[in-house]
Write a protein that holds these residues in place. Structure first.
Motif, PDB file in Angstrom:
ATOM      1  N   UNK A 140       0.845  -1.172   0.000  1.00  0.00           N
ATOM      2  CA  UNK A 140       0.000   0.000   0.000  1.00  0.00           C
ATOM      3  C   UNK A 140       0.894   1.240   0.000  1.00  0.00           C
ATOM      4  N   UNK A 141       0.729   2.137  -0.972  1.00  0.00           N
ATOM      5  CA  UNK A 141       1.598   3.306  -1.069  1.00  0.00           C
ATOM      6  C   UNK A 141       1.200   4.398  -0.082  1.00  0.00           C
ATOM      7  N   UNK A 142       2.199   5.184   0.339  1.00  0.00           N
ATOM      8  CA  UNK A 142       1.871   6.320   1.196  1.00  0.00           C
ATOM      9  C   UNK A 142       2.620   7.600   0.798  1.00  0.00           C
ATOM     10  N   UNK A 143       3.774   7.485   0.119  1.00  0.00           N
ATOM     11  CA  UNK A 143       4.518   8.663  -0.332  1.00  0.00           C
ATOM     12  C   UNK A 143       5.016   8.417  -1.752  1.00  0.00           C
ATOM     13  N   UNK A 144       5.011   9.461  -2.570  1.00  0.00           N
ATOM     14  CA  UNK A 144       5.482   9.391  -3.950  1.00  0.00           C
ATOM     15  C   UNK A 144       6.652  10.359  -4.125  1.00  0.00           C
ATOM     16  N   UNK A 145       7.661   9.942  -4.882  1.00  0.00           N
ATOM     17  CA  UNK A 145       8.800  10.809  -5.199  1.00  0.00           C
ATOM     18  C   UNK A 145       8.992  10.833  -6.710  1.00  0.00           C
ATOM     19  N   UNK A 146       9.494  11.962  -7.220  1.00  0.00           N
ATOM     20  CA  UNK A 146       9.806  12.007  -8.646  1.00  0.00           C
ATOM     21  C   UNK A 146      10.851  13.073  -8.913  1.00  0.00           C
ATOM     22  N   UNK A 147      11.543  12.920 -10.038  1.00  0.00           N
ATOM     23  CA  UNK A 147      12.479  13.944 -10.476  1.00  0.00           C
ATOM     24  C   UNK A 147      11.704  15.124 -11.027  1.00  0.00           C
ATOM     25  N   UNK A 148      12.130  16.310 -10.658  1.00  0.00           N
ATOM     26  CA  UNK A 148      11.464  17.514 -11.138  1.00  0.00           C
ATOM     27  C   UNK A 148      12.490  18.500 -11.693  1.00  0.00           C
ATOM     28  N   UNK A 149      12.027  19.381 -12.564  1.00  0.00           N
ATOM     29  CA  UNK A 149      12.787  20.556 -12.969  1.00  0.00           C
ATOM     30  C   UNK A 149      12.205  21.734 -12.202  1.00  0.00           C
ATOM     31  N   UNK A 150      13.052  22.439 -11.472  1.00  0.00           N
ATOM     32  CA  UNK A 150      12.619  23.589 -10.686  1.00  0.00           C
ATOM     33  C   UNK A 150      13.306  24.833 -11.245  1.00  0.00           C
ATOM     34  N   UNK A 151      12.524  25.864 -11.464  1.00  0.00           N
ATOM     35  CA  UNK A 151      13.100  27.131 -11.918  1.00  0.00           C
ATOM     36  C   UNK A 151      12.260  28.269 -11.373  1.00  0.00           C
ATOM     37  N   UNK A 152      12.804  29.465 -11.454  1.00  0.00           N
ATOM     38  CA  UNK A 152      12.036  30.641 -11.065  1.00  0.00           C
ATOM     39  C   UNK A 152      11.016  30.968 -12.154  1.00  0.00           C
ATOM     40  N   UNK A 153       9.950  31.599 -11.756  1.00  0.00           N
ATOM     41  CA  UNK A 153       8.829  31.854 -12.671  1.00  0.00           C
ATOM     42  C   UNK A 153       9.278  32.564 -13.946  1.00  0.00           C
ATOM     43  N   UNK A 154      10.188  33.515 -13.827  1.00  0.00           N
ATOM     44  CA  UNK A 154      10.608  34.283 -14.996  1.00  0.00           C
ATOM     45  C   UNK A 154      11.489  33.473 -15.957  1.00  0.00           C
ATOM     46  N   UNK A 155      11.998  32.320 -15.489  1.00  0.00           N
ATOM     47  CA  UNK A 155      12.872  31.490 -16.333  1.00  0.00           C
ATOM     48  C   UNK A 155      12.141  30.297 -16.942  1.00  0.00           C
ATOM     49  N   UNK A 156      10.872  30.146 -16.634  1.00  0.00           N
ATOM     50  CA  UNK A 156      10.138  28.965 -17.096  1.00  0.00           C
ATOM     51  C   UNK A 156       9.894  29.016 -18.604  1.00  0.00           C
ATOM     52  N   UNK A 157      10.256  27.934 -19.285  1.00  0.00           N
ATOM     53  CA  UNK A 157      10.041  27.820 -20.727  1.00  0.00           C
ATOM     54  C   UNK A 157       9.051  26.701 -21.058  1.00  0.00           C
ATOM     55  N   UNK A 158       8.404  26.154 -20.025  1.00  0.00           N
ATOM     56  CA  UNK A 158       7.446  25.074 -20.254  1.00  0.00           C
ATOM     57  C   UNK A 158       8.105  23.767 -20.651  1.00  0.00           C
ATOM     58  N   UNK A 159       9.382  23.597 -20.334  1.00  0.00           N
ATOM     59  CA  UNK A 159      10.155  22.427 -20.773  1.00  0.00           C
ATOM     60  C   UNK A 159      10.167  21.358 -19.682  1.00  0.00           C
ATOM     61  N   UNK A 160       9.878  20.112 -20.066  1.00  0.00           N
ATOM     62  CA  UNK A 160       9.971  18.976 -19.149  1.00  0.00           C
ATOM     63  C   UNK A 160      11.177  18.099 -19.466  1.00  0.00           C
ATOM     64  N   UNK A 161      11.709  18.225 -20.671  1.00  0.00           N
ATOM     65  CA  UNK A 161      12.849  17.405 -21.088  1.00  0.00           C
ATOM     66  C   UNK A 161      14.144  18.120 -20.717  1.00  0.00           C
ATOM     67  N   UNK A 162      14.953  17.503 -19.861  1.00  0.00           N
ATOM     68  CA  UNK A 162      16.134  18.211 -19.365  1.00  0.00           C
ATOM     69  C   UNK A 162      17.130  18.509 -20.479  1.00  0.00           C
ATOM     70  N   UNK A 163      17.136  17.687 -21.549  1.00  0.00           N
ATOM     71  CA  UNK A 163      18.082  17.920 -22.630  1.00  0.00           C
ATOM     72  C   UNK A 163      17.681  19.118 -23.486  1.00  0.00           C
ATOM     73  N   UNK A 164      16.464  19.595 -23.319  1.00  0.00           N
ATOM     74  CA  UNK A 164      16.008  20.766 -24.073  1.00  0.00           C
ATOM     75  C   UNK A 164      16.233  22.066 -23.313  1.00  0.00           C
ATOM     76  N   UNK A 165      16.681  21.974 -22.062  1.00  0.00           N
ATOM     77  CA  UNK A 165      16.960  23.190 -21.305  1.00  0.00           C
ATOM     78  C   UNK A 165      18.131  23.931 -21.955  1.00  0.00           C
ATOM     79  N   UNK A 166      18.064  25.244 -22.024  1.00  0.00           N
ATOM     80  CA  UNK A 166      18.997  25.994 -22.866  1.00  0.00           C
ATOM     81  C   UNK A 166      20.383  26.222 -22.295  1.00  0.00           C
ATOM     82  N   UNK A 167      20.639  25.838 -21.075  1.00  0.00           N
ATOM     83  CA  UNK A 167      21.953  26.103 -20.508  1.00  0.00           C
ATOM     84  C   UNK A 167      22.269  25.057 -19.449  1.00  0.00           C
TER      85      UNK A 167
END
Length: 333
Positions: free
Chosen positions: A99-126
């Motif tokens: 029975x599950x109780x906690x979920x973990x996942x990899x996330x991309x975190x950025x500040x609001x002004x830097x968000x490009x809507x990208x989920x693929x880490x290889x597409x991040x520009x820098x």
């Protein structure tokens, strides 16, 4: 005197806060039996078979069930408040063993002004910031699972693509020289992100508790260049009933399972003393109170509720892990 309940628990989950919360809830329900917590590295080796309960990462459910460590769970624990994808992907051979109780996942975190809507880490520009030495194998799990899932190249071509993916990932994070000197800590890279030396941080959502306050955007991270085919792998912490639990401890153990999977218990784990740690509860109803504690939890809810999510699982876990480690070493040499 009643025998203690023996709980084998993945050592990273065996925090004082977890133990105190569980024991207090157990006592509040009128139980007198003591609880013995036994540290166990579930990623390193199987446990002993004398556990009444096992708390661990869901990646090894198949191994524990097939080798007689855990038993099928009766349908007396209410699963209606679980995310639907969890109810569907946590089963082994169409039966409930955990029975599950906690979920973990990899996330991309950025500040609001830097968000490009990208989920693929290889597409991040820098270059990105991320834990390296302690989690590079974890990133490779994602790459490997997704590359094996696509329908395109032949196996030898997939191998070359996995190698290319991993090399690109290491390059984006700073190269092999940085990998060699990286601290063995999941916190590596946080300081440079906090100092705005980089715009994007890849890591578990709970990293948010170590970031300076700001307006953050959080997205599920993908690890191959074929975004349409990405499996949204989620690491899930679960509890299972031991196959050898004695009849006199059975009801107490079932009560613990039921306690741990309530929205109130999971809220207490994710927001101890009113301070969010940004873990993701498996119980959907926990999020109402968590969003009131921090609005960032509304983004985490959207990640956790996505019907494309899948519990990370593998057959013959310990043999598979050994092979993956060998593959990984060859790629990094």
């Amino acid at each position: 005197m009643q025998d203690a309940i023996r709980i084998y628990i993945f050592y990273e989950l065996n925090t004082s806060q977890f133990r105190e919360t569980l024991i207090n809830e157990f006592r509040s329900a009128g139980h007198q039996r003591t609880i013995e917590f036994i540290d166990w590295n579930c990623f390193g080796a199987p446990p002993e078979a004398d556990g009444d309960l096992y708390i661990y990462d869901a990646s090894i459910i198949s191994y524990l069930a097939d080798n007689g460590y855990i038993r099928e769970l009766a349908d007396i624990v209410d699963a209606s408040e679980l995310f639907p994808w969890l109810r569907n992907t946590i089963k082994h051979k169409k039966k409930n063993y955990a029975f599950p109780y906690i979920v973990c996942c990899d996330t991309i975190i950025c500040r609001q002004e830097d968000d490009l809507g990208i989920e693929n880490i290889f597409s991040l520009p820098e270059p990105i910031s991320a834990p390296l030495a302690s989690t590079i194998a974890h990133y490779y799990y994602n790459i490997r699972c997704n590359r094996q899932n696509d329908d395109g190249p032949m196996e030898d071509q997939k191998w070359l693509q996995m190698k290319t993916d991993l090399e690109l990932l290491v390059k984006k994070i700073g190269g092999k020289d940085k990998l060699k000197t990286a601290k063995l800590s999941n916190g590596f890279g946080i300081e440079e992100f906090n100092n705005k030396e980089v715009k994007y941080y890849v890591g578990f959502a709970e990293t948010l508790q170590f970031l300076v306050p700001d307006h953050y955007i959080i997205r599920k991270a993908h690890f191959t260049d074929s975004s349409a085919d990405n499996i949204r792998l989620m690491y899930v912490n679960v509890i299972s009933l031991g196959s050898n639990v004695n009849a006199d401890r059975l009801l107490d153990c079932m009560d613990i399972i039921e306690m741990m999977t309530t929205s109130d218990f999971e809220y207490m784990l994710c927001c101890p003393d009113g301070k969010p740690n940004y873990l993701l509860p498996a119980n959907m109803k926990s999020y109402d109170k968590l969003i009131k504690a921090d609005a960032l939890y509304s983004q985490l809810y959207d990640i956790a509720a996505d019907e494309r999510n899948f519990t990370f699982r593998t057959k013959n876990y310990y043999e598979t892990v050994a092979n993956i480690k060998n593959e990984l070493l060859r790629m990094l040499l």
